[in-house]
Write a protein that holds these residues in place. Structure first.
Motif, PDB file in Angstrom:
ATOM      1  N   ALA A 139       1.410  -7.874  -5.347  1.00  0.00           N
ATOM      2  CA  ALA A 139       0.908  -9.249  -5.427  1.00  0.00           C
ATOM      3  C   ALA A 139       1.848 -10.246  -4.766  1.00  0.00           C
ATOM      4  O   ALA A 139       1.404 -11.229  -4.170  1.00  0.00           O
ATOM      5  N   ASP A 140       3.160  -9.982  -4.823  1.00  0.00           N
ATOM      6  CA  ASP A 140       4.118 -10.895  -4.194  1.00  0.00           C
ATOM      7  C   ASP A 140       4.310 -10.610  -2.707  1.00  0.00           C
ATOM      8  O   ASP A 140       5.042 -11.312  -2.016  1.00  0.00           O
ATOM      9  N   GLY A 141       3.651  -9.573  -2.185  1.00  0.00           N
ATOM     10  CA  GLY A 141       3.722  -9.250  -0.765  1.00  0.00           C
ATOM     11  C   GLY A 141       5.018  -8.599  -0.319  1.00  0.00           C
ATOM     12  O   GLY A 141       5.229  -8.397   0.867  1.00  0.00           O
ATOM     13  N   LYS A 142       5.857  -8.204  -1.259  1.00  0.00           N
ATOM     14  CA  LYS A 142       7.163  -7.640  -0.896  1.00  0.00           C
ATOM     15  C   LYS A 142       7.155  -6.122  -0.736  1.00  0.00           C
ATOM     16  O   LYS A 142       8.021  -5.567  -0.082  1.00  0.00           O
ATOM     17  N   ARG A 143       6.193  -5.454  -1.337  1.00  0.00           N
ATOM     18  CA  ARG A 143       6.151  -3.999  -1.300  1.00  0.00           C
ATOM     19  C   ARG A 143       4.794  -3.495  -0.820  1.00  0.00           C
ATOM     20  O   ARG A 143       3.759  -4.077  -1.092  1.00  0.00           O
ATOM     21  N   VAL A 144       4.847  -2.371  -0.112  1.00  0.00           N
ATOM     22  CA  VAL A 144       3.654  -1.625   0.277  1.00  0.00           C
ATOM     23  C   VAL A 144       3.783  -0.256  -0.367  1.00  0.00           C
ATOM     24  O   VAL A 144       4.858   0.347  -0.341  1.00  0.00           O
ATOM     25  N   VAL A 145       2.699   0.237  -0.941  1.00  0.00           N
ATOM     26  CA  VAL A 145       2.670   1.583  -1.491  1.00  0.00           C
ATOM     27  C   VAL A 145       1.694   2.397  -0.655  1.00  0.00           C
ATOM     28  O   VAL A 145       0.583   1.941  -0.367  1.00  0.00           O
ATOM     29  N   SER A 146       2.140   3.578  -0.248  1.00  0.00           N
ATOM     30  CA  SER A 146       1.284   4.448   0.560  1.00  0.00           C
ATOM     31  C   SER A 146       1.146   5.803  -0.104  1.00  0.00           C
ATOM     32  O   SER A 146       2.096   6.329  -0.671  1.00  0.00           O
ATOM     33  N   GLY A 147      -0.067   6.343  -0.039  1.00  0.00           N
ATOM     34  CA  GLY A 147      -0.330   7.696  -0.508  1.00  0.00           C
ATOM     35  C   GLY A 147      -0.715   8.550   0.677  1.00  0.00           C
ATOM     36  O   GLY A 147      -1.348   8.069   1.623  1.00  0.00           O
ATOM     37  N   SER A 148      -0.359   9.836   0.616  1.00  0.00           N
ATOM     38  CA  SER A 148      -0.575  10.695   1.773  1.00  0.00           C
ATOM     39  C   SER A 148      -1.025  12.088   1.375  1.00  0.00           C
ATOM     40  O   SER A 148      -0.790  12.541   0.251  1.00  0.00           O
ATOM     41  N   ASP A 149      -1.624  12.764   2.355  1.00  0.00           N
ATOM     42  CA  ASP A 149      -1.979  14.165   2.178  1.00  0.00           C
ATOM     43  C   ASP A 149      -0.742  15.060   2.134  1.00  0.00           C
ATOM     44  O   ASP A 149      -0.860  16.257   1.878  1.00  0.00           O
ATOM     45  N   ASP A 150       0.442  14.494   2.372  1.00  0.00           N
ATOM     46  CA  ASP A 150       1.671  15.285   2.265  1.00  0.00           C
ATOM     47  C   ASP A 150       2.165  15.370   0.816  1.00  0.00           C
ATOM     48  O   ASP A 150       3.255  15.837   0.557  1.00  0.00           O
ATOM     49  N   THR A 151       1.338  14.935  -0.123  1.00  0.00           N
ATOM     50  CA  THR A 151       1.585  14.977  -1.574  1.00  0.00           C
ATOM     51  C   THR A 151       2.693  14.028  -2.028  1.00  0.00           C
ATOM     52  O   THR A 151       3.344  14.279  -3.028  1.00  0.00           O
ATOM     53  N   THR A 152       2.863  12.927  -1.301  1.00  0.00           N
ATOM     54  CA  THR A 152       3.848  11.935  -1.728  1.00  0.00           C
ATOM     55  C   THR A 152       3.230  10.547  -1.792  1.00  0.00           C
ATOM     56  O   THR A 152       2.242  10.251  -1.126  1.00  0.00           O
ATOM     57  N   VAL A 153       3.858   9.725  -2.621  1.00  0.00           N
ATOM     58  CA  VAL A 153       3.608   8.290  -2.665  1.00  0.00           C
ATOM     59  C   VAL A 153       4.921   7.642  -2.278  1.00  0.00           C
ATOM     60  O   VAL A 153       5.980   8.009  -2.793  1.00  0.00           O
ATOM     61  N   LYS A 154       4.864   6.715  -1.338  1.00  0.00           N
ATOM     62  CA  LYS A 154       6.082   6.027  -0.904  1.00  0.00           C
ATOM     63  C   LYS A 154       5.951   4.538  -1.181  1.00  0.00           C
ATOM     64  O   LYS A 154       4.885   3.950  -1.014  1.00  0.00           O
ATOM     65  N   ILE A 155       7.053   3.959  -1.613  1.00  0.00           N
ATOM     66  CA  ILE A 155       7.139   2.520  -1.839  1.00  0.00           C
ATOM     67  C   ILE A 155       8.031   1.961  -0.740  1.00  0.00           C
ATOM     68  O   ILE A 155       9.159   2.419  -0.555  1.00  0.00           O
ATOM     69  N   TRP A 156       7.517   0.986  -0.005  1.00  0.00           N
ATOM     70  CA  TRP A 156       8.185   0.420   1.161  1.00  0.00           C
ATOM     71  C   TRP A 156       8.556  -1.041   0.919  1.00  0.00           C
ATOM     72  O   TRP A 156       7.826  -1.765   0.251  1.00  0.00           O
TER      73      TRP A 156
END
Length: 152
Positions: free
Chosen positions: A110-127
């Motif tokens: 909501a604050d625009g500071k983080r992006v969360v991505s999910g992938s077929d590589d079985t990981t979730v990354k927080i950017w």
């Protein structure tokens, strides 16, 4: 095509004649813009008129998200996550390649500071949206098809 329905009545309010094979759609918080994404094209649409506002040049993503302030679009494709300027359609940044397979889902805090991505590589990354750095990687053990961030 993408159809927009009135949630109260169930009536179709607008139909957007969109490019082939749309894989993801996001609506801005103010309800004025829609972004559609596919492997070959990203488009920003005017929700009221149903007209194309601009194309995201060089777009190649299957997942899209819009920041709460409506200034940024984030797209995910095979391995990359790209950040776009909603007003100009220009690519602002490509986040360091962090996934080893398709980026299937994205969310922006909501604050625009983080992006969360999910992938077929079985990981979730927080950017970190500003620096592009991976803040944390979560190993899930299954393909990740959807991610979300709570408002708090």
């Amino acid at each position: 095509t993408v159809k927009i329905w009135d949630m109260e009545t169930g009536a179709v309010v607008r139909t957007l004649k969109i490019h082939l094979n749309v894989s993801s759609v996001a609506i801005s918080a103010d309800g004025k813009r829609v972004v559609s994404g596919s492997y070959h094209r990203g488009v920003i649409w005017d929700m009221e008129t149903g007209m194309e506002v601009r194309t995201l040049a060089g777009f190649g993503g299957i997942s899209v998200a819009i920041s709460t302030d409506g200034k940024r679009v984030v797209s995910g494709s095979d391995y990359d996550i790209e950040i776009w300027d909603m007003e100009t359609g220009a690519k602002v940044r490509t986040l360091a390649t962090g996934h080893s397979s398709q980026v299937s889902s994205l969310a922006i805090s909501a604050d625009g500071k983080r992006v969360v991505s999910g992938s077929d590589d079985t990981t979730v990354k927080i950017w970190d949206m500003e620096t592009g750095a991976v803040v944390r990687t979560l190993k899930i053990h299954l393909n990740v098809s959807s991610v979300a961030i709570s408002a708090d």
